[in-house]
Design an enzyme around this catalytic site. Sequence first.
Site, PDB file in Angstrom:
ATOM      1  N   SER A 187       0.876  -1.436  -0.213  1.00 25.53           N
ATOM      2  CA  SER A 187      -0.124   0.058   0.117  1.00 25.53           C
ATOM      3  C   SER A 187       0.901   0.893   0.068  1.00 25.53           C
ATOM      4  CB  SER A 187      -0.920  -0.109   1.240  1.00 25.53           C
ATOM      5  OG  SER A 187      -1.583   1.170   1.358  1.00 25.53           O
ATOM      6  N   TYR A 200      -1.628  -0.523  10.370  1.00 27.41           N
ATOM      7  CA  TYR A 200      -1.877  -0.751   8.868  1.00 27.41           C
ATOM      8  C   TYR A 200      -0.509  -0.537   8.179  1.00 27.41           C
ATOM      9  CZ  TYR A 200      -3.679  -0.960   4.140  1.00 27.41           C
ATOM     10  OH  TYR A 200      -3.843  -0.994   2.758  1.00 27.41           O
TER      11      TYR A 200
END
Length: 316
Positions: A187, A200
Amino acid sequence: MFTPLEKVGVVCLSILGFQIARAVLKRVYNSVLAPAFRLNVNLKEMGQWAVITGATDGLGKAFAEAVAKRGMDVVLISRTKSKLDAVAQEIRENYKVNTKVIEADFTEGNTVYHHIEKELYGMDVGVLINNVGLSYPHPDQFLSLPEHGKVYHDIIQCNIAAMLSMCQIVMPGMCEQRRGVVINIGSTAGDIPSPMLTVYGASKVFVSKFSRDLASEYKQYGIVVQCLTPGYVATKMSKIKKPTWMAPSPAKYVNSALTTVGIEDHTTGYYPHSLLVGCIKLMESLSPNFAYWMITRTMENIKSRAIRKSNQIAAS
């Protein structure tokens, strides 16, 4: 005749110009020339089967459809059997390839991998796409997120442990065949400041680091390892319903990303996302405090909207 100070200025401008020209040429080669000359990997030549985790929605489903369109048989792994069966039937009907489904909830940890390994035994797996992943229900501070203990546990199991275990299951066969492609979905949160998405973002840093070093280790075996670091895509995870230029549909993102396999080991896979990361990194280099402040404010606004929407749903 230049003065010493002017000479220094000329050298600095020359270095800057060289770096800009190098970056532009690299981008043109990676995005235009290499795909045009088909220097990217032909996935079908890697083996009969492609294995995709988190394959029933969003990017996972789009990857499954994209490799099936290229003529590969597809193994779909996810936790909901009804969704798996529906996607498998859709792919068989649309692309005339074989499918196999494996029901697995990656948040359960080690208990699921013996079952997956048994189901994949003896199959000629040429492509592994580690797509399964979890994020926060909404941005929040590390200790303030509701039920944060379970959320962080599940993020680590899906974003890190699942990738490691699937590589251990599939890559021995690739090493034996001296060919294969492993695509790990990271990501942009792992490449830029990610306050209020701390766990995350950190999990995606692991994905990037692991992928870079794994690519170096197993290049000699003919295995291509790539880390894709997408920004926002219009999926259930992002809670973006309508695709935009900056938040494309899963199919549009995947079609762009797959052209980079074998060309770029670490890429967003989608040029607008690369532009975004470049702008944020430039801002961070000029003023780290301002970059973190701005991103934190953005995350707080997203959190407020999410909570308001949740309250409205609860009240209705």
